[in-house]
Motif scaffolding. Structure first.
Motif, short mmCIF file in Angstrom:
data_model
loop_
_atom_site.label_atom_id
_atom_site.label_comp_id
_atom_site.label_asym_id
_atom_site.label_seq_id
_atom_site.Cartn_x
_atom_site.Cartn_y
_atom_site.Cartn_z
N LEU A 1 5.59 -18.77 2.47
CA LEU A 1 5.57 -19.60 1.27
C LEU A 1 6.99 -20.05 0.91
N THR A 2 7.07 -21.22 0.32
CA THR A 2 8.35 -21.70 -0.20
C THR A 2 8.62 -21.02 -1.53
N TRP A 3 9.82 -21.25 -2.09
CA TRP A 3 10.19 -20.63 -3.35
C TRP A 3 9.22 -21.01 -4.46
N SER A 4 8.86 -22.26 -4.57
CA SER A 4 7.96 -22.69 -5.64
C SER A 4 6.55 -22.13 -5.45
N GLU A 5 6.11 -22.05 -4.18
CA GLU A 5 4.76 -21.55 -3.90
C GLU A 5 4.62 -20.06 -4.17
N ILE A 6 5.69 -19.32 -4.02
CA ILE A 6 5.61 -17.86 -4.13
C ILE A 6 5.72 -17.37 -5.57
N GLN A 7 6.07 -18.25 -6.51
CA GLN A 7 6.29 -17.82 -7.88
C GLN A 7 5.06 -17.15 -8.49
N GLN A 8 3.88 -17.63 -8.14
CA GLN A 8 2.66 -17.06 -8.72
C GLN A 8 2.42 -15.62 -8.22
N PHE A 9 3.08 -15.25 -7.12
CA PHE A 9 2.91 -13.90 -6.58
C PHE A 9 4.15 -13.04 -6.79
N ALA A 10 5.14 -13.56 -7.49
CA ALA A 10 6.44 -12.88 -7.60
C ALA A 10 6.31 -11.48 -8.21
N ASP A 11 5.56 -11.34 -9.29
CA ASP A 11 5.41 -10.02 -9.93
C ASP A 11 4.74 -9.02 -9.01
N ASP A 12 3.73 -9.45 -8.28
CA ASP A 12 3.04 -8.55 -7.34
C ASP A 12 3.98 -8.11 -6.23
N VAL A 13 4.79 -9.05 -5.72
CA VAL A 13 5.73 -8.71 -4.66
C VAL A 13 6.74 -7.67 -5.15
N LYS A 14 7.25 -7.86 -6.37
CA LYS A 14 8.22 -6.92 -6.93
C LYS A 14 7.60 -5.53 -7.09
N MET A 15 6.39 -5.46 -7.65
CA MET A 15 5.75 -4.17 -7.89
C MET A 15 5.41 -3.48 -6.58
N ASN A 16 4.95 -4.24 -5.58
CA ASN A 16 4.65 -3.63 -4.28
C ASN A 16 5.92 -3.10 -3.62
N GLY A 17 7.02 -3.84 -3.76
CA GLY A 17 8.29 -3.39 -3.19
C GLY A 17 8.78 -2.10 -3.83
N ILE A 18 8.69 -2.03 -5.17
CA ILE A 18 9.12 -0.83 -5.89
C ILE A 18 8.22 0.35 -5.53
N SER A 19 6.92 0.11 -5.46
CA SER A 19 5.97 1.18 -5.13
C SER A 19 6.22 1.71 -3.73
N HIS A 20 6.47 0.81 -2.80
CA HIS A 20 6.74 1.22 -1.42
C HIS A 20 8.02 2.05 -1.33
N CYS A 21 9.04 1.64 -2.07
CA CYS A 21 10.31 2.37 -2.08
C CYS A 21 10.11 3.78 -2.62
N ILE A 22 9.39 3.91 -3.72
CA ILE A 22 9.14 5.22 -4.33
C ILE A 22 8.30 6.10 -3.40
N ARG A 23 7.29 5.51 -2.79
CA ARG A 23 6.42 6.26 -1.88
C ARG A 23 7.19 6.76 -0.66
N THR A 24 8.04 5.91 -0.12
CA THR A 24 8.84 6.32 1.04
C THR A 24 9.80 7.43 0.67
N TYR A 25 10.42 7.32 -0.51
CA TYR A 25 11.34 8.36 -0.97
C TYR A 25 10.63 9.70 -1.13
N LYS A 26 9.45 9.69 -1.73
CA LYS A 26 8.71 10.93 -1.93
C LYS A 26 8.30 11.56 -0.60
N ASP A 27 7.95 10.72 0.36
CA ASP A 27 7.52 11.24 1.67
C ASP A 27 8.65 11.93 2.41
N HIS A 28 9.91 11.51 2.13
CA HIS A 28 11.03 12.02 2.91
C HIS A 28 12.10 12.73 2.08
#
Length: 287
Positions: free
Chosen positions: A11-38
């Motif tokens: 997606l281009t920058w304008s197209e991805i804006q509607q998913f921006a919050d989901d992308v941020k939350m998924n990224g934070i969740s993945h980071c926390i999950r990886t940290y807890k696992d290791h």
């Protein structure tokens, strides 16, 4: 930057804006999950390596010209094919980079935490360079300069591309860097276009020149673009694209520490070759 295949168009920058919050939350969740696992990992084997970026240049000895050769993708395919056909562990891993004239290499396997592994670095770098040279044309060479001295000047790439006006280059929108200078990787091209879309206009960077007795004073540049003429400063070299930064070459190290909790060593050493040189010289004297 590893070359990746996408089944769907990014997606281009304008197209991805509607998913921006989901992308941020998924990224934070993945980071926390990886940290807890290791987070309790201890005494994991230290592994590290390096990445080196090369520029491919073409020499026109008859006309005394040196230009950037846009054969990065072609050379990558040749190197990758040889790697896949080998029955042994390869000395190097290869990938394309942001520019069409760039290649990136790293060791085939990570180095270990044993100090003597520092002695393998120089030899492996030399082997990677030798492997690259096998696939070059007679008039080509690979360099590890940070920036090509004539980047953005007329006739700086090969095969030649005639620069017209800013509007004719839909990705870079540059007066100096054609779209063809960016590797034919959809991720790289989407990123370059999105950076421009975020800003809303081309950047305006002015680099002070070094004057000698033959330099006009003031040194002025004139372009077929009113906004460029307005942005360009006297006694400066004018740059109009983020691509000027994206096509710079670098070399850095990658480090996986023995403990994921103690990150101080990673922050200190990661991304730097500075620590390898004294260690290598020390081990040469010990061995």
């Amino acid at each position: 930057m590893a070359s990746q295949a996408f089944k769907e168009k990014p997606l281009t920058w304008s197209e991805i804006q509607q998913f921006a919050d989901d992308v941020k939350m998924n990224g934070i969740s993945h980071c926390i999950r990886t940290y807890k696992d290791h987070k309790m990992s201890r005494n994991e084997p230290l592994k590290w390596g390096d990445e080196i970026e090369y520029m491919i240049v073409q020499f026109d000895h008859k006309n005394r010209k040196v230009r950037l050769s846009m054969r990065g993708r072609e050379l990558f395919n040749q190197l990758k094919l040889g790697q896949e056909n080998s029955l042994q562990t390869p000395d190097a891993l290869w990938s394309v980079e942001f520019a069409s004239y760039m290649l990136e290499s790293s060791p085939g396997e990570p180095y270990s935490g044993i100090l003597t592994s520092c002695l393998e670095v120089e030899a492996n770098m030399l082997n990677r360079r030798k492997e690259t040279l096998k696939h070059l044309d007679a008039d080509e060479m690979v360099l590890t300069l940070t920036t090509f001295p004539r980047l953005g000047c007329p006739d700086f790439i090969y095969p030649p591309i005639i620069m017209k006006d800013e509007g004719s280059h839909h990705i870079t929108h540059s007066l100096f860097i054609p779209d063809e200078a960016i590797i034919d990787d959809v991720r790289c091209r989407i990123n370059a276009r999105s950076l421009l879309e975020v800003r809303g206009r081309n950047p305006a960077a002015n680099i002070p020149i070094y004057k000698d007795k033959n330099t006009p004073s003031p040194f002025l540049e004139y372009f077929n673009d009113p906004s460029a003429n307005q942005d360009a400063m006297p006694d400066h070299v004018y740059l109009d694209s983020t691509v000027f930064g994206g096509v710079r070459l670098c070399s850095h190290s990658l480090l996986r520490h023995q403990s994921t909790v103690d990150t101080s060593l990673i922050l200190t050493l990661g991304g730097r070759h500075l620590w390898i040189v004294p260690m290598t010289e020390l081990m040469k004297k010990k061995v």
